[in-house]
Design a protein around this motif. Sequence first.
Motif, PDB file in Angstrom:
ATOM      1  N   UNK A   1      27.381  16.652  82.298  1.00 20.91           N
ATOM      2  CA  UNK A   1      28.279  16.975  81.186  1.00 20.91           C
ATOM      3  C   UNK A   1      27.559  16.914  79.840  1.00 20.91           C
ATOM      4  N   UNK A   2      26.327  17.385  79.817  1.00 22.55           N
ATOM      5  CA  UNK A   2      25.560  17.387  78.578  1.00 22.55           C
ATOM      6  C   UNK A   2      26.057  18.425  77.585  1.00 22.55           C
TER       7      UNK A   2
ATOM      8  N   UNK B   1      37.289  38.157  83.514  1.00 22.27           N
ATOM      9  CA  UNK B   1      35.890  37.793  83.740  1.00 22.27           C
ATOM     10  C   UNK B   1      35.423  37.044  82.506  1.00 22.27           C
ATOM     11  N   UNK B   2      34.843  35.875  82.700  1.00 25.92           N
ATOM     12  CA  UNK B   2      34.263  35.112  81.595  1.00 25.92           C
ATOM     13  C   UNK B   2      32.753  35.110  81.762  1.00 25.92           C
ATOM     14  N   UNK B   3      32.061  35.365  80.674  1.00 28.00           N
ATOM     15  CA  UNK B   3      30.606  35.359  80.677  1.00 28.00           C
ATOM     16  C   UNK B   3      30.169  34.447  79.548  1.00 28.00           C
ATOM     17  N   UNK B   4      29.189  33.607  79.800  1.00 28.67           N
ATOM     18  CA  UNK B   4      28.726  32.697  78.767  1.00 28.67           C
ATOM     19  C   UNK B   4      27.282  32.306  78.955  1.00 28.67           C
ATOM     20  N   UNK B   5      26.833  31.406  78.102  1.00 27.72           N
ATOM     21  CA  UNK B   5      25.451  30.953  78.131  1.00 27.72           C
ATOM     22  C   UNK B   5      25.404  29.494  77.724  1.00 27.72           C
ATOM     23  N   UNK B   6      24.486  28.755  78.307  1.00 26.52           N
ATOM     24  CA  UNK B   6      24.314  27.359  77.923  1.00 26.52           C
ATOM     25  C   UNK B   6      23.444  27.229  76.671  1.00 26.52           C
ATOM     26  N   UNK B   7      22.941  28.347  76.157  1.00 27.93           N
ATOM     27  CA  UNK B   7      22.094  28.277  74.970  1.00 27.93           C
ATOM     28  C   UNK B   7      22.870  27.798  73.744  1.00 27.93           C
ATOM     29  N   UNK B   8      24.181  27.956  73.751  1.00 29.29           N
ATOM     30  CA  UNK B   8      24.986  27.480  72.627  1.00 29.29           C
ATOM     31  C   UNK B   8      25.432  26.036  72.818  1.00 29.29           C
TER      32      UNK B   8
ATOM     33  N   UNK C   1      21.261  23.873  74.679  1.00 21.42           N
ATOM     34  CA  UNK C   1      20.010  24.034  73.942  1.00 21.42           C
ATOM     35  C   UNK C   1      19.726  25.515  73.768  1.00 21.42           C
ATOM     36  N   UNK C   2      19.364  25.927  72.557  1.00 17.07           N
ATOM     37  CA  UNK C   2      19.115  27.335  72.266  1.00 17.07           C
ATOM     38  C   UNK C   2      17.991  27.949  73.066  1.00 17.07           C
ATOM     39  N   UNK C   3      17.020  27.153  73.480  1.00 20.62           N
ATOM     40  CA  UNK C   3      15.901  27.675  74.253  1.00 20.62           C
ATOM     41  C   UNK C   3      16.195  27.829  75.729  1.00 20.62           C
ATOM     42  N   UNK C   4      17.320  27.333  76.160  1.00 21.38           N
ATOM     43  CA  UNK C   4      17.706  27.411  77.568  1.00 21.38           C
ATOM     44  C   UNK C   4      18.552  28.660  77.757  1.00 21.38           C
ATOM     45  N   UNK C   5      17.902  29.755  78.105  1.00 19.36           N
ATOM     46  CA  UNK C   5      18.556  31.062  78.157  1.00 19.36           C
ATOM     47  C   UNK C   5      19.107  31.342  79.557  1.00 19.36           C
ATOM     48  N   UNK C   6      20.072  30.540  79.969  1.00 18.07           N
ATOM     49  CA  UNK C   6      20.703  30.687  81.268  1.00 18.07           C
ATOM     50  C   UNK C   6      22.172  31.009  81.038  1.00 18.07           C
ATOM     51  N   UNK C   7      22.642  32.061  81.680  1.00 17.74           N
ATOM     52  CA  UNK C   7      24.026  32.472  81.529  1.00 17.74           C
ATOM     53  C   UNK C   7      24.839  32.173  82.766  1.00 17.74           C
ATOM     54  N   UNK C   8      26.135  32.406  82.658  1.00 21.60           N
ATOM     55  CA  UNK C   8      27.024  32.174  83.779  1.00 21.60           C
ATOM     56  C   UNK C   8      28.155  33.197  83.749  1.00 21.60           C
ATOM     57  N   UNK C   9      28.761  33.402  84.901  1.00 21.65           N
ATOM     58  CA  UNK C   9      29.900  34.306  85.048  1.00 21.65           C
ATOM     59  C   UNK C   9      30.986  33.564  85.812  1.00 21.65           C
ATOM     60  N   UNK C  10      32.213  33.654  85.321  1.00 19.17           N
ATOM     61  CA  UNK C  10      33.372  33.101  86.022  1.00 19.17           C
ATOM     62  C   UNK C  10      34.268  34.283  86.369  1.00 19.17           C
ATOM     63  N   UNK C  11      34.447  34.505  87.679  1.00 19.04           N
ATOM     64  CA  UNK C  11      35.266  35.631  88.143  1.00 19.04           C
ATOM     65  C   UNK C  11      35.699  35.345  89.578  1.00 19.04           C
ATOM     66  N   UNK C  12      36.496  36.246  90.112  1.00 16.49           N
ATOM     67  CA  UNK C  12      36.927  36.077  91.503  1.00 16.49           C
ATOM     68  C   UNK C  12      35.711  36.216  92.416  1.00 16.49           C
TER      69      UNK C  12
ATOM     70  N   UNK D   1      19.513  23.406  84.098  1.00 19.36           N
ATOM     71  CA  UNK D   1      20.884  23.715  83.684  1.00 19.36           C
ATOM     72  C   UNK D   1      21.889  23.070  84.617  1.00 19.36           C
ATOM     73  N   UNK D   2      21.641  23.161  85.905  1.00 17.88           N
ATOM     74  CA  UNK D   2      22.559  22.557  86.880  1.00 17.88           C
ATOM     75  C   UNK D   2      22.664  21.052  86.668  1.00 17.88           C
ATOM     76  N   UNK D   3      21.535  20.393  86.413  1.00 15.08           N
ATOM     77  CA  UNK D   3      21.543  18.946  86.184  1.00 15.08           C
ATOM     78  C   UNK D   3      22.297  18.621  84.894  1.00 15.08           C
TER      79      UNK D   3
END
Length: 187
Positions: A69-70, A15-22, A25-36, A62-64
């Motif tokens: 590929x930002x 399971x991979x868990x991450x965030x686009x804040x890194x 942009x640090x203010x964009x507190x949206x995370x994601x999960x990669x799993x089956x 975030x989707x945009x």
Amino acid sequence: MPYATLTPAPMPSVISVGSVSKSIWGGLRIGWIRAVPSLLRRVEQIRPATDLGTPVVEQLATAVLLGAQQSRRPGALARLATQRDVLREALAEHLPDVHAPRPAGGVTLWATFPEPLTSRLAAVAPDHGVVIAAGPRFGIGGAFERNIRLPYTLPADQLCEGVRRLAQAVRALRHGSTGAHTPAPVA
């Protein structure tokens, strides 16, 4: 290197868990999960009961940005790597007994002092023009009292000055005084 990056598709035990804040942009507190998919469906079913509500506009942004590929910003990544190295060098020079391993990514490093002092240090550091968060803020039950989290998002000269001031605060604390004065804070 994260194990999940070595697999072309999600594996049942990875399971991979991450965030686009890194990466975006640090203010964009949206995370994601990669799993089956079966695990993602269970998370999706449980989420409404525990989620405080992720803002829809931020999810769409975030989707945009991911679609455009930002998150691939080699200039920004190179600058952060340089600033990380500058911060580590400043720590080695001014606080040689502090252990600060080179992080693989992100925008902060975790510095470990030889003794538990970061709560007291956080209290006296502003008197030396620098503000830190004590390690226990990042744990429970008094954990991480030897640690501070140091961001390396500032320009190199400010990082060096911040470490110099932090070292002053550490010396004052170790010698039983705050050594208080009121220089302009390092932001």
